[in-house]
Design a protein around this motif. Sequence first.
Motif, PDB file in Angstrom:
ATOM      1  N   MET A  14      19.438  33.304  67.184  1.00  0.00           N
ATOM      2  CA  MET A  14      20.454  34.360  67.309  1.00  0.00           C
ATOM      3  C   MET A  14      20.717  34.963  65.924  1.00  0.00           C
ATOM      4  O   MET A  14      20.787  34.232  64.930  1.00  0.00           O
ATOM      5  CB  MET A  14      21.745  33.801  67.888  1.00  0.00           C
ATOM      6  N   PRO A  15      20.854  36.276  65.822  1.00  0.00           N
ATOM      7  CA  PRO A  15      21.123  36.904  64.526  1.00  0.00           C
ATOM      8  C   PRO A  15      22.393  36.350  63.880  1.00  0.00           C
ATOM      9  O   PRO A  15      23.354  36.001  64.571  1.00  0.00           O
ATOM     10  CB  PRO A  15      21.276  38.381  64.868  1.00  0.00           C
ATOM     11  N   GLN A  16      22.375  36.273  62.561  1.00  0.00           N
ATOM     12  CA  GLN A  16      23.504  35.742  61.800  1.00  0.00           C
ATOM     13  C   GLN A  16      24.133  36.857  60.958  1.00  0.00           C
ATOM     14  O   GLN A  16      23.499  37.375  60.033  1.00  0.00           O
ATOM     15  CB  GLN A  16      23.022  34.637  60.861  1.00  0.00           C
ATOM     16  N   PRO A  17      25.363  37.283  61.265  1.00  0.00           N
ATOM     17  CA  PRO A  17      26.018  38.275  60.395  1.00  0.00           C
ATOM     18  C   PRO A  17      26.285  37.683  59.012  1.00  0.00           C
ATOM     19  O   PRO A  17      26.622  36.497  58.883  1.00  0.00           O
ATOM     20  CB  PRO A  17      27.326  38.582  61.122  1.00  0.00           C
ATOM     21  N   THR A  18      26.136  38.486  58.000  1.00  0.00           N
ATOM     22  CA  THR A  18      26.410  38.075  56.622  1.00  0.00           C
ATOM     23  C   THR A  18      27.329  39.095  55.973  1.00  0.00           C
ATOM     24  O   THR A  18      27.145  40.302  56.147  1.00  0.00           O
ATOM     25  CB  THR A  18      25.109  37.979  55.801  1.00  0.00           C
ATOM     26  N   ILE A  19      28.310  38.608  55.224  1.00  0.00           N
ATOM     27  CA  ILE A  19      29.207  39.487  54.467  1.00  0.00           C
ATOM     28  C   ILE A  19      29.066  39.136  52.998  1.00  0.00           C
ATOM     29  O   ILE A  19      29.270  37.989  52.594  1.00  0.00           O
ATOM     30  CB  ILE A  19      30.662  39.350  54.933  1.00  0.00           C
ATOM     31  N   VAL A  20      28.691  40.135  52.201  1.00  0.00           N
ATOM     32  CA  VAL A  20      28.453  39.947  50.770  1.00  0.00           C
ATOM     33  C   VAL A  20      29.626  40.542  49.996  1.00  0.00           C
ATOM     34  O   VAL A  20      29.846  41.758  50.025  1.00  0.00           O
ATOM     35  CB  VAL A  20      27.134  40.612  50.340  1.00  0.00           C
ATOM     36  N   PHE A  21      30.368  39.691  49.311  1.00  0.00           N
ATOM     37  CA  PHE A  21      31.562  40.115  48.585  1.00  0.00           C
ATOM     38  C   PHE A  21      31.291  40.242  47.092  1.00  0.00           C
ATOM     39  O   PHE A  21      30.662  39.375  46.480  1.00  0.00           O
ATOM     40  CB  PHE A  21      32.697  39.099  48.759  1.00  0.00           C
ATOM     41  N   ASP A  22      31.810  41.300  46.508  1.00  0.00           N
ATOM     42  CA  ASP A  22      31.932  41.416  45.062  1.00  0.00           C
ATOM     43  C   ASP A  22      33.096  40.522  44.617  1.00  0.00           C
ATOM     44  O   ASP A  22      33.885  40.046  45.441  1.00  0.00           O
ATOM     45  CB  ASP A  22      32.183  42.883  44.706  1.00  0.00           C
ATOM     46  N   PHE A  23      33.234  40.308  43.311  1.00  0.00           N
ATOM     47  CA  PHE A  23      34.317  39.456  42.800  1.00  0.00           C
ATOM     48  C   PHE A  23      35.424  40.274  42.153  1.00  0.00           C
ATOM     49  O   PHE A  23      36.476  40.490  42.756  1.00  0.00           O
ATOM     50  CB  PHE A  23      33.759  38.426  41.812  1.00  0.00           C
ATOM     51  N   ASP A  24      35.202  40.774  40.943  1.00  0.00           N
ATOM     52  CA  ASP A  24      36.244  41.516  40.234  1.00  0.00           C
ATOM     53  C   ASP A  24      36.608  42.784  40.991  1.00  0.00           C
ATOM     54  O   ASP A  24      35.745  43.599  41.335  1.00  0.00           O
ATOM     55  CB  ASP A  24      35.767  41.899  38.830  1.00  0.00           C
ATOM     56  N   GLY A  25      37.887  42.956  41.266  1.00  0.00           N
ATOM     57  CA  GLY A  25      38.349  44.128  41.989  1.00  0.00           C
ATOM     58  C   GLY A  25      38.270  44.002  43.493  1.00  0.00           C
ATOM     59  O   GLY A  25      38.717  44.900  44.216  1.00  0.00           O
ATOM     60  N   THR A  26      37.708  42.890  43.959  1.00  0.00           N
ATOM     61  CA  THR A  26      37.562  42.675  45.407  1.00  0.00           C
ATOM     62  C   THR A  26      38.245  41.378  45.813  1.00  0.00           C
ATOM     63  O   THR A  26      39.229  41.393  46.551  1.00  0.00           O
ATOM     64  CB  THR A  26      36.069  42.646  45.795  1.00  0.00           C
ATOM     65  N   LEU A  27      37.732  40.243  45.330  1.00  0.00           N
ATOM     66  CA  LEU A  27      38.371  38.950  45.599  1.00  0.00           C
ATOM     67  C   LEU A  27      39.379  38.586  44.510  1.00  0.00           C
ATOM     68  O   LEU A  27      40.258  37.757  44.745  1.00  0.00           O
ATOM     69  CB  LEU A  27      37.317  37.844  45.705  1.00  0.00           C
ATOM     70  N   ALA A  28      39.224  39.155  43.338  1.00  0.00           N
ATOM     71  CA  ALA A  28      40.141  38.900  42.220  1.00  0.00           C
ATOM     72  C   ALA A  28      40.759  40.222  41.785  1.00  0.00           C
ATOM     73  O   ALA A  28      40.042  41.144  41.392  1.00  0.00           O
ATOM     74  CB  ALA A  28      39.387  38.258  41.056  1.00  0.00           C
ATOM     75  N   LEU A  29      42.079  40.304  41.871  1.00  0.00           N
ATOM     76  CA  LEU A  29      42.771  41.567  41.627  1.00  0.00           C
ATOM     77  C   LEU A  29      43.636  41.496  40.374  1.00  0.00           C
ATOM     78  O   LEU A  29      44.087  40.428  39.963  1.00  0.00           O
ATOM     79  CB  LEU A  29      43.654  41.919  42.828  1.00  0.00           C
ATOM     80  N   GLY A  30      43.874  42.661  39.806  1.00  0.00           N
ATOM     81  CA  GLY A  30      44.754  42.754  38.649  1.00  0.00           C
ATOM     82  C   GLY A  30      43.987  43.065  37.381  1.00  0.00           C
ATOM     83  O   GLY A  30      42.803  42.732  37.247  1.00  0.00           O
ATOM     84  N   HIS A  31      44.685  43.680  36.441  1.00  0.00           N
ATOM     85  CA  HIS A  31      44.051  44.083  35.189  1.00  0.00           C
ATOM     86  C   HIS A  31      44.133  43.019  34.106  1.00  0.00           C
ATOM     87  O   HIS A  31      43.718  43.278  32.960  1.00  0.00           O
ATOM     88  CB  HIS A  31      44.701  45.370  34.669  1.00  0.00           C
ATOM     89  N   GLY A  32      44.615  41.829  34.432  1.00  0.00           N
ATOM     90  CA  GLY A  32      44.755  40.782  33.415  1.00  0.00           C
ATOM     91  C   GLY A  32      43.477  40.526  32.623  1.00  0.00           C
ATOM     92  O   GLY A  32      43.496  40.532  31.385  1.00  0.00           O
ATOM     93  N   PRO A  33      42.344  40.298  33.296  1.00  0.00           N
ATOM     94  CA  PRO A  33      41.106  40.045  32.557  1.00  0.00           C
ATOM     95  C   PRO A  33      40.647  41.256  31.738  1.00  0.00           C
ATOM     96  O   PRO A  33      40.049  41.090  30.666  1.00  0.00           O
ATOM     97  CB  PRO A  33      40.094  39.720  33.671  1.00  0.00           C
ATOM     98  N   VAL A  34      40.903  42.457  32.238  1.00  0.00           N
ATOM     99  CA  VAL A  34      40.489  43.660  31.523  1.00  0.00           C
ATOM    100  C   VAL A  34      41.344  43.847  30.260  1.00  0.00           C
ATOM    101  O   VAL A  34      40.824  44.215  29.195  1.00  0.00           O
ATOM    102  CB  VAL A  34      40.588  44.894  32.433  1.00  0.00           C
ATOM    103  N   ILE A  35      42.640  43.578  30.375  1.00  0.00           N
ATOM    104  CA  ILE A  35      43.506  43.656  29.195  1.00  0.00           C
ATOM    105  C   ILE A  35      43.086  42.598  28.175  1.00  0.00           C
ATOM    106  O   ILE A  35      43.076  42.845  26.961  1.00  0.00           O
ATOM    107  CB  ILE A  35      44.983  43.469  29.583  1.00  0.00           C
ATOM    108  N   ALA A  36      42.720  41.409  28.663  1.00  0.00           N
ATOM    109  CA  ALA A  36      42.223  40.368  27.749  1.00  0.00           C
ATOM    110  C   ALA A  36      40.976  40.853  27.024  1.00  0.00           C
ATOM    111  O   ALA A  36      40.799  40.616  25.819  1.00  0.00           O
ATOM    112  CB  ALA A  36      41.935  39.086  28.526  1.00  0.00           C
ATOM    113  N   TYR A  37      40.096  41.525  27.745  1.00  0.00           N
ATOM    114  CA  TYR A  37      38.892  42.103  27.142  1.00  0.00           C
ATOM    115  C   TYR A  37      39.265  43.110  26.061  1.00  0.00           C
ATOM    116  O   TYR A  37      38.729  43.072  24.943  1.00  0.00           O
ATOM    117  CB  TYR A  37      38.077  42.753  28.252  1.00  0.00           C
ATOM    118  N   ALA A  38      40.195  43.991  26.382  1.00  0.00           N
ATOM    119  CA  ALA A  38      40.631  44.994  25.407  1.00  0.00           C
ATOM    120  C   ALA A  38      41.232  44.326  24.163  1.00  0.00           C
ATOM    121  O   ALA A  38      40.998  44.776  23.030  1.00  0.00           O
ATOM    122  CB  ALA A  38      41.645  45.937  26.046  1.00  0.00           C
TER     123      ALA A  38
END
Length: 236
Positions: free
Chosen positions: A1-25
């Motif tokens: 039987m076919p198997q559905p797959t969902i491919v998730f990005d991480f930053d901005g999708t499963l992990a939200l907020g500008h904290g890491p980006v501000i740390a980068y800056a």
Amino acid sequence: MPQPTIVFDFDGTLALGHGPVIAYAKHVGLAAQDPGLVDDARAALERLDAGDGRYRDGYDAVRRVALARGVPETALGPAYLASRQELGTQDAPVSAPVGLRDFLAALAQHALLVLATNAPEIGVDRVLDQAGVTHLLAERHFSIGKPDGLTAVVAQHVTHGPVLAVGDIWMNDLAPAAVLGADTALVGATARSTDADPTMRGSTLADLYGEITSWAATAVTGPTASTGAVHPHGKA
């Protein structure tokens, strides 16, 4: 039987907020001895949140600000890696979409859940553990080199059934999957402004819980994406 797959990005999708980006800056500013860089980066992030289409994401906004202020490109990579060491700590805080653990737990009953990100592994599992979702992701792929690197991940699964790609950058997270016949879900600031045509879109992943759950529960009732035909929830 076919198997559905969902491919998730991480930053901005499963992990939200500008904290890491501000740390980068902050790390870029320290390396360049330019304390004003962080303020300019914050202003760029405000423009991004308002729908300014000139930036792909927060990291791209910081990069453009830094280069405009004369920071050499060679300083950016080390600053980025330093910021990722802090990912998920008080120095680079993130939050998960509301209800993420329950959503993924229910979703895993119908689909294989895959993480595919350009980010290195540094700090990611810490964030996933904090959200209580690490065990729900059957595969985790890091530093894959999107957009090209996403093609291999999606191609591996599209032969086994329908695939849905979820992310916040159309060209990186979704376009390569769409070419292979996968459905797409665009989230984040660019979901409002893009000219692209994703299968579904929302301000955050939480806005799409119902649509994604419905997709996973019914995607295998019609022809699969691997046949090249249109299935009930999107375009081949």
